[in-house]
Design a protein around this motif. Structure first.
Motif: not given
Ligand SMILES: Nc1nc2c(ncn2[C@@H]2O[C@H](COP(=O)(O)OP(=O)(O)OP(=O)(O)O)[C@@H](O)[C@H]2O)c(=O)[nH]1
Ligand SMILES: C=C(OP(=O)(O)O)C(=O)O
Length: 211
Positions: A107, A132, A147
């Motif tokens: 991330g 995601r 992320l």
């Protein structure tokens, strides 16, 4: 405790202290704009952000990408990994460069979250799960946390309008009420909001010094 199902390695980018947070020049010394006071503020904000992130449940390695020697020394003193910028200039290149040195679950976190509470970051990781995902800033236009899905590239699209860009890249907007995670500080108004949430200790000390 949060249901954080995976450990995420975070990359945090920071420009050189003299170039970073240009819109905050003068914020730490009542408009004087002394370069040393500005560098001290940017350093304090970055160290508070990194320290909070590193202590969050669900966060594995924390890697700061910077080419600033003073910040690098300060981070090494508190045991934080640092990588110098790669050959490609710019924020998203720095993030890709850092992510390439980390594990399969990565991330990106902004470095200007001086009120960050570790529990809010953990809650964001828990809400994201294996998707995601990103956390928008408090204005809803920028991004404070991106992320990647496990095993997938970070594919960072930070910059003006990054909340839209990250949505278009397939990232899910996280919905939690996390004021400290959403409060990046670009302007004096942002700093006032972060102060009300509660600065980390290094940032707080900068304002005691300048009072
Ligand atoms: N390592 C690295 N970090 C960068 C680079 N460009 C931007 N950053 C960092 O990425 C984050 C967002 O950058 P920007 O929004 O461009 O700049 P800023 O420093 O936040 O603020 P302004 O100067 O006021 O625009 C900040 O933490 C920057 O220090 C870069 O080329 N290399
Ligand atoms: C680069 C970004 O942030 P900021 O301009 O707030 O630093 C962003 O939100 O993508």
């Amino acid at each position: 405790m949060y249901d954080v199902r995976r450990t995420v390695d975070l990359v945090i980018p920071v420009k050189t202290l003299d170039r970073a947070k240009s819109r905050l020049v003068g914020a730490a010394d009542r408009g004087v704009g002394d370069p040393a006071a500005h560098a001290a503020l940017v350093l304090a904000v970055a160290l508070d952000t990194v320290t909070a992130a590193a202590s969050a449940q669900g966060v594995g390695r924390v890697l700061v990408v910077t080419s600033d020697p003073e910040l690098t020394s300060a981070l090494h003193r508190i045991g934080v990994e640092v990588l110098a910028d790669g050959p490609e200039p710019g924020l998203n290149s720095a993030l890709r460069h850092g992510a390439a040195a980390l594990g399969p679950s990565v991330g990106a976190l902004q470095a200007d979250l001086p009120a960050l509470r570790p529990a809010e970051l953990s809650a964001a990781l828990a809400e994201a799960g294996d998707r995601r995902a990103f956390c928008a800033d408090r204005q809803g236009t920028g991004t404070t946390l991106l992320l990647a899905a496990p095993g997938e590239p970070l594919d960072p699209r930070f910059g003006v309008g990054s909340a839209t860009a990250h949505t278009e890249s397939g990232a899910v907007p996280l919905t939690g009420d996390w004021p400290s995670l959403r409060c990046d500080v670009d302007t004096a108004e942002d700093l006032a909001v972060a102060a009300r949430i509660g600065f980390g200790p290094r940032t707080a000390a900068q304002f005691v010094l300048s009072a």
